[in-house]
Write an enzyme that holds these catalytic residues in place. Structure first.
Site: not given
Lengths: 968, 968
Positions: A412, A636, A927, A98, A907, A530, A177, A168, A692, A840, A842-845, A179
């Site tokens: 802004r 899959r 990729y 500001k 993936c 799922h 949050g 201000r 897979r 590849s 498998g970042t979920n598991d 003042m």
């Protein structure tokens, strides 16, 4: 100038992207600050360090001054006004967003009420000194007030011509949050009379005073707001006044006395009559508010770290409520909803800023100002254009007209929708305000979803109230009637009804029903449950984990917020916000503009990382290709086995008690599986398709409920107890950690052989049609080199077998690789790479195992974790760079150390998350692969990462990084 | 000499330790060989590298020659005999264990039939040349045969005085699965007549010939053994002979013709009459057998890698079956069962070695030789003593007396029981043969279990046949009758019956029943299943995962191998072997000798790493202290909540639907929990006690079966549906990855507060009794720094609160730390260490998550994995050093980088596994913690690790590393 541009362009934020922004962008900053210990241990790798380092570099760039102005070491206060402006918007780290913009506007000659800013460093010094104002600060403040007096010709606390100021807070990053504002500071029992005289409006003057008393008492002295309210209410009762405005001048004067009493009673001190005392206490209150619980929580939740404190802006007051020649307004320099280049905003005559926001009176469109005061309106238009030219960015401005004179109170970067972001970016390139790269950086990648999926009409949504809010599992909007089983959904959808499938959770058995429904609503399950994963794959709207709804499947009802909904009740779900509404809310269908195509073209021009898609059917593959996918990163195969006919054969195979009968069942599946692949290969002609091998535990293919088991028994002509026995035998305490992935192939090599056979046969069949198929066979859940080595040998054997049988003479171009989703595989990637052509992640598991979180169960504690700031974000939504990312980076580095040509991708669900995409770019993945509807997001995010990388700004995240300054 | 000693001492192996040895010791060797890629990636840390490097160094040490003899580059054949001995036992890598010992015995003047050894390198060259004998080999062989002829005065294939030889394989490590032996090579149609004449025994000569034909045909030419058997059977039928020995001389002569026909028919070639051709083919057959499936499988399963091939031993024949002045025998230089220093063995008059092994005739005790031929017996006694002095180790020898002349055919380190290993080690120190360190190294640490627990009488066990074999989950022996529920077990045990609890699997609800039973048998679950872990903690015998038994709990029966067992049938289970027997097998109770105490004293003198125990009760703690535990590394507080009274209150707490009612229930648990701690602190007075806060998911405390739920409802006076609803609410798809560990403390801070309060109150109570309590509070399942930081603050707050309430003025010496069991915690240990006083690696869960294996479900695929060599060993039994170990090492290094004084230990099941203990020592952990009965094992293993470390032999594993040479 270049530097200034770089700084300002980071401010792009739209309303819709706010959440993403807070999640994604500031995180790297946090890393830098808290990660010293990490690098100390010498364990973090180059790329991750680079990300952190660049973020730091970028921050210091942002706080570097323009050549004209430089922060002076030790200087605590920066003036802005005709008497000399010492800061600019590049100094936001020091004087806040500001304060920077107020100085900047002053510098370029806009009419800004003069004032000064106390630096964030001073706030830091306050805390370092054990919450004491640093020595010399008030001297500096006195000096600057004196300059202000000279410029305004008014005197602080004067009995004749009093100078009033607002105080201000304003940190480098917008931060609710803290003042907010104290207005009218400088008023006391004497100067209020002077103000009355000067304005000729005693009621106005005392109203200003009572507002000061209220705000000061509340914010500075800690008197509860309701104490003031009670006093006011009592007065109104006594006077028989229904509304504040009904209270006459004398009442307001009396009210000031009452308020002073309230302060005295509740804080055991008098309201300070000395304006410098008021100022000192207010400054301290702003500093204190930096570490208020709310502010700390906000910073923690938003991942904001590394800031030293807030700045304090002290500015001379102007009044929009001095009569009908006064007014106030807020406006955007372009339409934030569509992006059209029209002046867009609202104003109110004889009002203060807060009146516009409070919505008590209905404001007019800003263009109506032309009739009210043509001169001022023209001036405002000129200023609007000047600001856009200066900042090269759409602005969100606040202004006040005091007795016919225009003052600018704030500017802004303006928040905007995804569609507006695309249009504004393209238009500004046409207008030569920014270049293509800048245009790409301006668009929060995650917001592109809004352009691709239907959404609720924002106006309609404003009126409705959400019954509950679940997780925004798959974006889009859906209106329909609840169906409570998959079969019911299929049936009713077939009959032409629009249904929303309402389930506790979904399982692979439900896919038909999910596909038939227009949307999916579940009461348990997280962002990667799922339901969520499947829905995102299809671009179908899904709200998951709406834990406040209770479903009674037998009755065909669900209950939420005390209301019961049955099959005949229409509901609406918003997959972008997670909201559930009763009734039908009108939706807006997406239309892809030429600007969207242009942005995608630019993105492809600048990105260096590939983008593939996760697709399990020819239709998905085709759509993803239209969205620009450069191949399939994950097919899959298990989803292919849930069709009506196939699940029966699959179950035959599972019930088989000899290799022979299992092979007989597989024999029947083979032609179906082959046709699946032929279809996908045709759709992806010439592009790689990663297939897979079967991954889920076999019990997922069997029914678990008694009734379904009986049905299966009847169909398959076996006793129910046979089925129950097999279900019991296959039961696992922790199926996620059980007999699945390549472990299935180890114990049932015949399944692997059938699948490989289908792939090879399909490839050769395509070759006969002159369709170039480029399958890549991916072995899931590998944890050791030995597993992959053994299965690779079996795959190669089968490949050779089929090739010989079919007398295919050309070379089969089929890569064999693995999914890295078990921590051990990443830790030993150097070994695994010896027998893999590609990795590849498998970042979920990998996230499940690295954290020890089951994504199906995480909802039992995730809300607490997010609320208490123990996690900055659901790690299944955005990759945990510190932990899981460390494994991804380690696995990539180790794998390439063994095999430099190793192709490496990702993936998991993270492939479509902008911050995660940025990380993948930073560590040099080949990729990312994501669901079809997120392909454009990934393309844009990859381009942004590449552009930031070359510019030396390596932090992750969207186009925006939070708005500047902020405040009302 | 020092080098020779080091080499020989590595040979210690006892029968019982064979399994452990094959698992543990050779593994590091495998690592070295296959891990180049790993170090290439630069990712492995110093210590792990050191382990591998040292193993390599040790191997090269072992193959380094004594100063007298050196391997010559390119030399393919090494002679042993009066004409010059070229090898010795330090060259085992080059000439195999058997060849080395034959040369060594020759060198020290023992009567060894002369011969020569073809090197393992030659075998390697054979494979490198595409399975062709290396150029020049047969020339060398001819030369050495010629030397042999000179020494023996016989001529190969001679018609008058033929030289006969045996051909045997012999690798550096004993290795079943390779070609064993061809005897009598050199016989042909002519020399057989010469042999007949020379021995005056034509039947003997032709019997020798037919044996050659049979062995050669089978092993070298690939004719199936049964073809020879069929021919022999036909002949016997024709001659009316019941037994081989009934066949007269003429029949044996005819048999040789028949055998030659068999060879011709089945292999399409004649039996080679040229002895050199015989020799050449036999040598090639030995080389080929190195890569026979059986041998490859054995090496893979035993983790033997890095060897280039097998040696071939060609030795002149001597015959123990030339008449009553001839004989043969095998003996141990000490009693391998008790370790007593008495000559122990058997011999047979007029027999060949294989006759002793085959068990057709009953051999005499070796001492009976004194009567038969005093001179030879005295000579043998002298040789026995000479060998022990020379090798400084108990030997297992083979000898033959040919017409009154003694020949030594083999010597090697003798296998022995755990008790014998302890006694022999102590005795040999007394005899000044070895020093204390050597004595410690000689005892396979894992074998100590045999000394601590009852075991079945080996003689009784030999007679019984196991019904099935499950997993040896907790060692010991138990005899009793089956009980099928925990309640039943408690009841019947209370009535004085000895029961074995037979369950599909056990759960925390069963602990009372488990405790009452003398043993536990489960049909599912692995080595770290609930049953296994709890049983090991108590030193109670347990066989887990006996998948061939089918339990019918309702009927009270189980079925195995077609037999049904009910409540009245006595069964015996062997927790050391995993076997299940029908009926009662007599057991031997352990008696701890003074030697055992001596070994433990020595171990404590040399080890540098601490040993703690996992104990949940004062009784366990006391026993562990007696076993030498230096503190408690893990007290699981959840086990304390399963008592009859407590589970009720625990369930009250879980059913509570407000914080207040939860706190009311916790209030009742507090005094009980406090008394638990007081008891444990008293038992461990002055020693640290690590208390882990509540870990399991809450649903583990609720009954899951309908009947039990009804009972609970009755007891607690709530509707059954309330209980069912809570169970359903708490249900998780993957509880292992669910709402447990510190995640419970985050959502239910009041549980944590109660536990901390109990710990602090107990500490202060102990202080009043002048009992020094040293609790360490351990937060389980931490994955992020934020979790531990927040919970640490709560713990400290509660500590301060209690201290103030109790007006305790002294300093509370309570450390706060965490279990590192989530991969992310290890990866970010630098951050976590900022808020931890100690780390304790929970390698059970860490293994689950790093591999993605559920230990409850692993039995579905683990057997396949072990069988196919995809895993060298169950990673829950012995730490996976490459993967999980990498995280342990990384976590330790990162943690100490942040906080050098960080105390680091391990408290998983691996803490009692010798190979894992060695690894923990190598990476510098402060302590390991294991179940009470494994404390002595850990003490010894830690000492061995320290001694090996200082000697530069840093490989993991037990005292032995497989026997040498081997072969019958």
């Amino acid at each position: 100038m270049a530097k200034k541009k770089a700084a300002t362009t980071r401010r792009t934020t739209t309303k819709a992207s706010k959440k993403t922004t807070h999640k994604a962008a500031p995180r790297p900053a946090k890393k830098t600050a808290s990660k010293k210990a990490s690098s100390k241990a010498g364990s973090r790798k180059a790329a991750a360090k680079k990300v952190a380092k660049k973020a730091a570099a970028k921050r210091s760039t942002a706080s570097k001054p323009s050549s004209a102005r430089r922060p002076k070491p030790g200087k605590m206060v920066y003036y802005f006004g005709a008497k000399g402006t010492e800061g600019d918007s590049s100094m936001r780290e020091l004087i806040g967003g500001k304060g920077g913009n107020l100085a900047e506007m002053t510098s370029i000659g806009l009419p800004v009420p003069p004032g000064f800013t106390i630096t964030t460093e001073t706030c830091g010094a306050y805390y370092q000194a054990g919450k004491r104002l640093p020595h010399g600060l008030m001297n500096e403040v006195h000096k600057h007030v004196s300059t202000l007096q000279k410029e305004t010709g008014k005197v602080f606390g004067d009995k004749k011509n009093p100078l009033l100021v607002s105080v201000r807070s304003g940190a480098a990053v917008s931060m609710p949050g803290m003042m907010d504002t104290i207005l009218n500071l400088g008023l006391n029992d004497e100067s209020v009379e002077a103000l009355a005289e000067a304005t000729g409006n005693r009621r106005f003057a005392y109203d200003a005073y009572r507002r000061l008393l209220n705000m000061f008492g509340d914010v500075v002295l800690g008197v509860e707001h309701r104490a003031f309210e009670a006093a006011f209410d009592g007065l109104k009762r006594r006077l028989g006044a229904a509304d504040d405005t009904d209270v006459p001048e004398a009442g307001i004067v009396e009210l000031c006395e009452l308020y002073k009493d309230v302060i005295k009673r509740h804080s055991s001190q008098d309201f300070p009559q000395n304006p410098f005392k008021q100022l000192e206490l207010a400054i301290e209150a702003v500093f204190r508010s930096w570490n208020a619980d709310r502010a700390i929580t906000y910073r923690r939740l938003s991942g904001i770290a590394g800031l030293i404190g807030t700045a304090v802006n002290v500015q001379s007051m102007v009044f929009g409520n001095m009569g009908d020649d006064s007014g106030t307004g807020v406006a955007f320099t372009r339409d934030p909803s569509t992006g059209k280049n029209i002046f867009y905003g609202e104003f109110l005559i004889n009002a203060q800023g807060e009146d516009v926001v409070a919505g008590i009176r209905t404001p007019q469109h800003v263009s109506a100002m032309a009739k009210w005061n043509k001169k001022v309106y023209d001036q405002l238009l000129k200023i609007k254009t000047k600001l856009e030219k200066h900042y090269r960015e759409m602005q969100d401005i606040e202004f006040t007209i005091e007795r016919g004179t225009l003052y600018m109170l704030q500017t802004r970067s303006g928040k905007r929708t995804g569609a507006a972001a695309v249009k504004i970016s393209c238009d500004m390139v046409k207008e030569h305000l920014i270049d293509e790269k800048e245009a790409l950086l301006r668009i929060p990648a995650g917001d592109l979803t809004q352009l691709l999926l239907p959404s609720f009409d924002p106006k309609a949504k404003t009126i409705a109230t959400a019954l509950t809010t679940g997780l925004p599992a798959s974006p889009g909007a859906a209106v329909g009637r609840p169906a409570f089983t998959a079969d019911e959904a299929v049936e009713r959808a077939h009959a032409g009804e629009k249904v929303i499938l309402v389930r506790k959770e979904t399982s692979p058995e439900d896919v038909d029903g999910m596909h038939s429904a227009v949307g999916i609503l579940t009461s348990t399950g997280g962002m990667t449950s799922h339901a969520a994963v499947v829905a995102r794959g299809w671009g179908k709207c899904c709200v998951a984990g709406a834990s406040e709804i209770t479903i009674n499947t037998e009755k065909g009802t669900f209950t939420v917020a005390g209301q019961v909904f049955g099959r005949q009740d229409t509901i609406s779900i918003d997959g972008t916000s997670g909201e559930l509404f009763a009734g039908s809310i009108s939706t807006i269908e997406p239309t892809l503009s030429g600007d969207f195509a242009k942005i995608m073209r630019w993105a492809d021009k600048y990105r260096t990382m590939g983008v593939r898609t996760n697709a399990d059917s020819p239709a998905d593959a085709k759509r993803a290709r239209e969205f620009g996918a450069q191949g399939i990163g994950l097919t899959r195969t298990e989803h292919m086995f849930f069709g009506d006919q196939r699940i029966r054969i699959m179950r035959e195979m599972i019930l088989a008690d000899s290799i022979e009968s299992r092979e007989a069942a597989l024999e029947k599946l083979l032609p179906m599986q082959r046709e699946d692949f032929v279809g996908i290969f045709r759709a992806m002609k010439g592009l790689p398709v990663t297939v897979r091998l079967l991954d889920p535990p076999l019990h997922e293919f069997l029914p678990h409920e008694a009734k379904a088991q009986e049905e299966m028994a009847a169909v398959m002509r076996v006793p129910v107890k046979t089925i129950k026995a097999r279900v019991a035998m296959l039961h696992e305490s922790n199926p996620m950690l059980g007999h699945r992935g390549c472990r299935l192939a180890v114990t049932y090599p015949e399944i692997l052989r059938m699948q490989v056979r289908a792939i090879v046969e399909a490839t050769i069949e395509c070759a006969a049609e002159r369709v170039k198929a480029l399958p890549e066979i991916m072995v899931p859940l590998v944890g050791t080199r030995a597993e992959l080595a053994m299965l690779r040998a079996q795959i190669e054997e089968t490949m050779a077998e089929v090739k010989a049988e079919m007398e295919y003479k050309s070379r089969l171009d089929i890569k064999i690789g693995t999914m890295i989703e078990i921590p051990r595989a990443a830790l030993t990637a150097d070994e695994v790479a010896e027998v893999a052509d590609f990795f590849s992640f498998g970042t979920n598991d990998l996230t499940q195992l690295t954290f020890g979180y089951s994504r199906d169960d995480i909802n039992t504690f995730l809300p607490d974790y997010l609320k208490q700031g123990l996690l900055p974000i659901d790690p299944f939504q955005s990759l945990d760079i510190t932990g899981v990312g460390q494994l991804v980076e380690m696995g990539t580095a180790k794998g390439r150390a063994t095999k430099p040509e190793l192709k490496v991708g990702i993936c998991g669900e993270h492939g479509g998350d902008p911050a995660s995409v940025h990380f993948c770019h930073a560590i040099g993945l080949d990729y990312v692969s994501c669901s079809p509807f997120r392909v454009p997001i990934a393309r844009l995010a990859a381009a942004q990462a590449a552009i930031r990388g070359e510019r030396g700004g390596g932090d992750g995240g969207d186009g925006g990084d939070g708005s500047d300054g902020g405040g009302a």
